[in-house]
Enzyme design. Structure first.
Site, mmCIF file in Angstrom:
data_model
loop_
_atom_site.group_PDB
_atom_site.id
_atom_site.type_symbol
_atom_site.label_atom_id
_atom_site.label_comp_id
_atom_site.label_asym_id
_atom_site.label_seq_id
_atom_site.Cartn_x
_atom_site.Cartn_y
_atom_site.Cartn_z
ATOM 1 N N SER A 295 -61.929 47.733 -26.457
ATOM 2 C CA SER A 295 -62.336 48.984 -27.099
ATOM 3 C C SER A 295 -63.389 48.664 -28.159
ATOM 4 C CB SER A 295 -61.128 49.656 -27.752
ATOM 5 O OG SER A 295 -60.770 48.911 -28.903
ATOM 6 N N LYS A 296 -63.833 49.696 -28.817
ATOM 7 C CA LYS A 296 -64.907 49.528 -29.810
ATOM 8 C C LYS A 296 -64.524 48.537 -30.906
ATOM 9 C CE LYS A 296 -67.683 53.607 -29.222
ATOM 10 N NZ LYS A 296 -67.482 55.029 -29.269
#
Ligand code: GLU
Length: 470
Positions: free
Chosen positions: A238-239
């Protein structure tokens, strides 16, 4: 049989590299077998779907060179078709209208939770002869009550789900709009999809979709659920782990060939081969070789692959990829010969095209930045005399080519009884402002006579001012 795969992104944000990998595998499989790939925008979530996200997906696909044969289709343009299927399922008794109110469903759920049962619809309207109580109805699929669904997954093997675990899925909302599962299944049927390769986060959806498929009376496609991509901490990428969007990697100077190659190997292997041309990837790709466990995203490996492509692409191809990064850095790329020569000199020295452009500033126009520390370290009084000598001889040196420049530097070093390295490094700092650049003779050639003289004058003035200030 023609193989038809699909890439059905939900256009609600960036093109995530996980989705890009899914697209790539579908593309490879279709290309390998002379089949077709369908592109379909799953845009039924009207609040979250945007045109900007559609554009980003199209841009990312085009950048990676992943083409498609059908579409793009938009689910929001196919509502009439979904309604037709829903009505047909109702007419054939495969689905039924459910009039249960939100309150009743909430109470049911609360009671089931309190009894530690799995919350599920109890089938009241399915069993009731005349359930219409005036509430706007949803449509539910009459899911088989007994038995099991066995998914013959090409990655996971046989996956069995008891029907008792599933309840009667809503296929149309009370406003008549189709739900996600219904539209996916109708599309897969109508678009002739033979192979569904998707992330294993969708595995739970598959038994539900199979029930819809069977109620409609269609053949099942082949399913292959691809394990997720994790970050280095073992959690889903994820980010938090860094850039996850395809276009962010482009902007950071990753070549599309490199990203494609890296993503191909991230969850699939073919012996221990790491570098694959597009054609090799297509020839080698097989679902059976998709890894059974989650992949770990490794930025260092991506950079290694990128560096490989930067070093090995034909120069003209590399230049056309690099040019936008030079322009973005504000460098004047109008001299094609200079751009190609700089790119060639830097290709062994940069992990990304962004880094390449940034390191190439000294070769375009005037010096705009300097490494003060390198200047303080290397531009010492002891090198003033050889640098001045060099400067004077460079004024008239012909031709302005690396080989002859190299001999000139050597002879100046010898005249001052210095080793080449003792003069090359100060010279490098003088003409580039930095302590690292390509070989010194190539560096001089790329900086050009005029800027070399100007910068050497600047370096000599700098040394003189140091001497003055003691
Ligand atoms: N639209 C879904 C997604 O973006 C894909 C659904 C599917 O592959 O069936 O995750």
């Amino acid at each position: 049989m023609t193989i038809v795969t699909r890439f059905p992104p939900s256009p609600t944000g960036d093109l995530h590299i996980g989705s890009a990998r899914t697209a790539l595998y579908n593309w490879l499989y279709a290309r390998r077998h002379g089949g077709r790939m369908v592109l379909r925008m799953e845009d039924t979530d009207r609040e979250r779907s945007t045109q900007a996200a559609v554009d980003v997906i199209m841009e990312g696909m085009a950048w990676m060179g992943l083409d498609y044969d059908d579409g793009p289709y938009y689910q929001t343009q196919r509502f009439d078709r979904y309604k037709e299927v829903i009505n047909d399922l109702l007419a054939r008794g495969k689905a039924y209208r459910c009039y249960c109110s939100r309150e009743r469903l909430d109470e049911l759920r609360a009671a089931q939770m309190a009894a530690k049962d799995k919350p599920r619809y109890d089938g009241l309207c399915r069993n009731h002869p005349n359930p219409d109580n005036g509430n706007p109805p949803v449509v539910r699929l009459a899911t088989p009550l007994e038995g099991a669904v066995v998914i013959d997954d090409r990655v996971r093997g046989a996956v069995t789900i008891q029907n008792s675990e599933l309840d009667d899925l809503i296929i149309a909302r009370s406003d008549g709009s189709p739900t996600y599962h219904l539209s996916v299944v109708v599309d897969d049927i109508d678009m002739g999809i033979t192979h569904v390769l998707r992330g294993d986060d969708h595995l739970n959806n598959t038994p539900r979709q199979i029930h819809i498929l069977e109620a409609i009376g269609a053949e099942r496609p082949v399913y292959a659920h691809i394990p997720m991509i994790n970050g280095s901490d073992g959690k889903k990428l994820s980010k938090r782990h860094g850039a996850v969007s395809v276009l962010a990697y482009r902007d950071d100077g990753i070549l599309p060939q490199a990203l494609l190659n890296y993503l191909a190997r991230l969850g699939w292997s073919h012996g221990d081969q790491e570098i694959f041309s597009r054609a090799e990837m297509i020839a080698a790709f097989d679902i059976e070789d998709i890894n059974k466990s989650a992949a770990t995203f490794d930025m260092d490996k991506l950079l290694w692959v990128n560096q490989h492509y930067i070093q090995h692409l034909p120069l003209d191809e590399l230049v056309s990829h690099a040019r936008p990064y030079f322009e973005q850095a504000g460098l004047d790329t109008s001299d094609a010969v200079q751009l190609a020569a700089v790119t060639d000199a830097q290709r062994t020295r940069a992990k990304t095209l962004l880094e390449m452009a940034d390191k190439s500033r000294p070769f375009f126009g005037e010096l705009t930045s300097l490494d003060e520390e390198a200047m303080a370290k290397h531009l010492m009084p002891a090198v003033a005399a050889p640098l001045r000598d060099l400067r004077d001889r460079l004024m008239s040196h012909e031709p302005w080519q690396a080989a002859g420049l190299h001999s000139l530097i050597e002879s100046v070093a010898a005249a001052h009884d210095m080793k080449l390295g003792k003069i090359a490094q100060p010279l490098r700092v003088a003409v580039t402002g930095f302590a690292a650049s390509p070989a010194i003779d190539i560096t001089l050639q790329l900086v050009g006579r005029e800027q070399c003289i100007i910068r050497l004058d600047g370096a000599l003035a700098y040394i003189a001012s140091r001497e003055q200030s003691g």
